[in-house]
Design a protein around this motif. Structure first.
Motif, PDB file in Angstrom:
ATOM      1  N   MET A  61     -85.077  14.867  13.050  1.00  0.00           N
ATOM      2  CA  MET A  61     -84.934  15.906  14.075  1.00  0.00           C
ATOM      3  C   MET A  61     -85.051  17.270  13.411  1.00  0.00           C
ATOM      4  O   MET A  61     -84.650  17.445  12.254  1.00  0.00           O
ATOM      5  CB  MET A  61     -83.564  15.815  14.745  1.00  0.00           C
ATOM      6  CG  MET A  61     -83.302  14.519  15.470  1.00  0.00           C
ATOM      7  SD  MET A  61     -84.053  14.513  17.093  1.00  0.00           S
ATOM      8  CE  MET A  61     -85.161  13.166  16.946  1.00  0.00           C
ATOM      9  N   VAL A  62     -85.588  18.232  14.158  1.00  0.00           N
ATOM     10  CA  VAL A  62     -85.693  19.607  13.674  1.00  0.00           C
ATOM     11  C   VAL A  62     -85.248  20.550  14.779  1.00  0.00           C
ATOM     12  O   VAL A  62     -85.103  20.157  15.941  1.00  0.00           O
ATOM     13  CB  VAL A  62     -87.147  19.955  13.227  1.00  0.00           C
ATOM     14  CG1 VAL A  62     -87.600  19.077  12.080  1.00  0.00           C
ATOM     15  CG2 VAL A  62     -88.108  19.868  14.391  1.00  0.00           C
ATOM     16  N   THR A  63     -85.039  21.810  14.422  1.00  0.00           N
ATOM     17  CA  THR A  63     -84.668  22.829  15.396  1.00  0.00           C
ATOM     18  C   THR A  63     -85.694  22.851  16.522  1.00  0.00           C
ATOM     19  O   THR A  63     -86.895  22.854  16.285  1.00  0.00           O
ATOM     20  CB  THR A  63     -84.595  24.205  14.708  1.00  0.00           C
ATOM     21  OG1 THR A  63     -83.547  24.169  13.722  1.00  0.00           O
ATOM     22  CG2 THR A  63     -84.311  25.313  15.706  1.00  0.00           C
ATOM     23  N   GLY A  64     -85.196  22.850  17.754  1.00  0.00           N
ATOM     24  CA  GLY A  64     -86.051  22.906  18.929  1.00  0.00           C
ATOM     25  C   GLY A  64     -86.352  21.565  19.563  1.00  0.00           C
ATOM     26  O   GLY A  64     -86.891  21.506  20.672  1.00  0.00           O
ATOM     27  N   ASP A  65     -86.013  20.459  18.887  1.00  0.00           N
ATOM     28  CA  ASP A  65     -86.242  19.131  19.461  1.00  0.00           C
ATOM     29  C   ASP A  65     -85.281  18.878  20.625  1.00  0.00           C
ATOM     30  O   ASP A  65     -84.127  19.329  20.606  1.00  0.00           O
ATOM     31  CB  ASP A  65     -86.026  18.038  18.413  1.00  0.00           C
ATOM     32  CG  ASP A  65     -87.173  17.918  17.428  1.00  0.00           C
ATOM     33  OD1 ASP A  65     -88.221  18.562  17.636  1.00  0.00           O
ATOM     34  OD2 ASP A  65     -87.007  17.178  16.434  1.00  0.00           O
ATOM     35  N   ASP A  66     -85.762  18.145  21.637  1.00  0.00           N
ATOM     36  CA  ASP A  66     -84.969  17.752  22.797  1.00  0.00           C
ATOM     37  C   ASP A  66     -84.839  16.241  22.838  1.00  0.00           C
ATOM     38  O   ASP A  66     -85.790  15.522  22.518  1.00  0.00           O
ATOM     39  CB  ASP A  66     -85.649  18.183  24.109  1.00  0.00           C
ATOM     40  CG  ASP A  66     -85.729  19.682  24.276  1.00  0.00           C
ATOM     41  OD1 ASP A  66     -84.708  20.353  24.105  1.00  0.00           O
ATOM     42  OD2 ASP A  66     -86.828  20.171  24.594  1.00  0.00           O
ATOM     43  N   LEU A  67     -83.665  15.763  23.278  1.00  0.00           N
ATOM     44  CA  LEU A  67     -83.447  14.337  23.506  1.00  0.00           C
ATOM     45  C   LEU A  67     -82.860  14.146  24.899  1.00  0.00           C
ATOM     46  O   LEU A  67     -82.057  14.965  25.358  1.00  0.00           O
ATOM     47  CB  LEU A  67     -82.466  13.748  22.484  1.00  0.00           C
ATOM     48  CG  LEU A  67     -82.981  13.438  21.093  1.00  0.00           C
ATOM     49  CD1 LEU A  67     -81.834  12.964  20.206  1.00  0.00           C
ATOM     50  CD2 LEU A  67     -84.062  12.375  21.147  1.00  0.00           C
TER      51      LEU A  67
END
Length: 168
Positions: free
Chosen positions: A20-26
Motif C-alpha cells: 500500500m502507498v499514500t493515496g490508495d483506497d480499500l
C-alpha cells in the motif's frame, strides 16, 4: 474487497500481499473483511468499510475512514511515530500501543471510538477529548459542533471476535 491505486479512477479486486502507498483506497463489500499490515500494526476492516491512506511513510500512518468499522492493533509506537484516523466528523490520534476500534455511520454524522487497551485523543468541533482503556465514546455532529456520550465498551460482536482471534 476492492482496491483503487493512488491516482487511478478504476477499482479492481484486492489481491493479497500488495504493498500500500499514500493515496490508495480499500473497500470491503457486504459480508467482507480485510486485514492490512503497516509495520507491526494490523488494520482490520469490517463489512461495508472504506478507507484511504492519506499519509503512509516510516513514521506517519494517517487513514481516512469514510464509513464502516476499523479495528487497529498497534504493537509498537515510537516517540516520533504518528497514527491518526480521520472520519467525516473528527480526527482520532492513537497515543499508546493498544487495540482500538472506530465505527462510522453511512452518512458520516456519527463516529464511535472504542479503546480496548491504550489511549487516544479525539479532535473535532473545536474541542479535544481523551478516550482511555475500557471506554467507548459516541460523537455525533460535524466539524463545527460535536455532541458526545462516554460509556463502557459494548459487548463483542463478530468483527471484534475475528480480530482478536487473529491476534491470538
Amino acid at each position: 474487497v476492492s482496491f483503487r491505486p493512488a491516482g487511478e479512477d478504476d477499482w479492481v479486486s484486492g489481491v493479497p500481499n500488495r504493498p500500500m502507498v499514500t493515496g490508495d483506497d480499500l473497500w470491503t463489500d457486504q459480508d467482507a473483511r480485510a486485514e492490512v499490515h503497516v509495520g507491526s500494526t494490523a488494520l482490520r476492516m469490517g463489512s461495508k468499510t472504506g478507507i484511504t491512506f492519506l499519509t503512509l511513510d516510516d513514521h506517519t500512518t494517517q487513514i481516512r475512514l469514510a464509513q464502516g468499522s476499523l479495528i487497529l492493533r498497534v504493537r509498537h509506537l515510537d516517540d516520533d511515530d504518528a497514527y491518526e484516523v480521520d472520519t467525516p466528523n473528527l480526527a482520532f490520534t492513537l497515543l499508546q500501543p493498544g487495540e482500538y476500534r472506530l465505527d462510522v455511520s453511512e452518512d458520516g454524522s456519527q463516529t464511535i471510538t472504542t479503546v480496548f487497551h491504550g489511549r487516544g485523543r479525539v479532535t473535532g468541533g473545536g474541542l479535544t477529548y481523551s478516550v482511555v482503556a475500557d471506554q467507548s465514546a459516541t460523537f455525533t455532529g460535524n466539524q463545527d459542533h460535536l455532541d458526545y456520550d462516554l460509556g463502557q465498551i459494548p459487548d463483542r460482536d463478530d468483527l471484534d471476535s475475528w480480530a482478536f482471534d487473529r491476534d491470538d
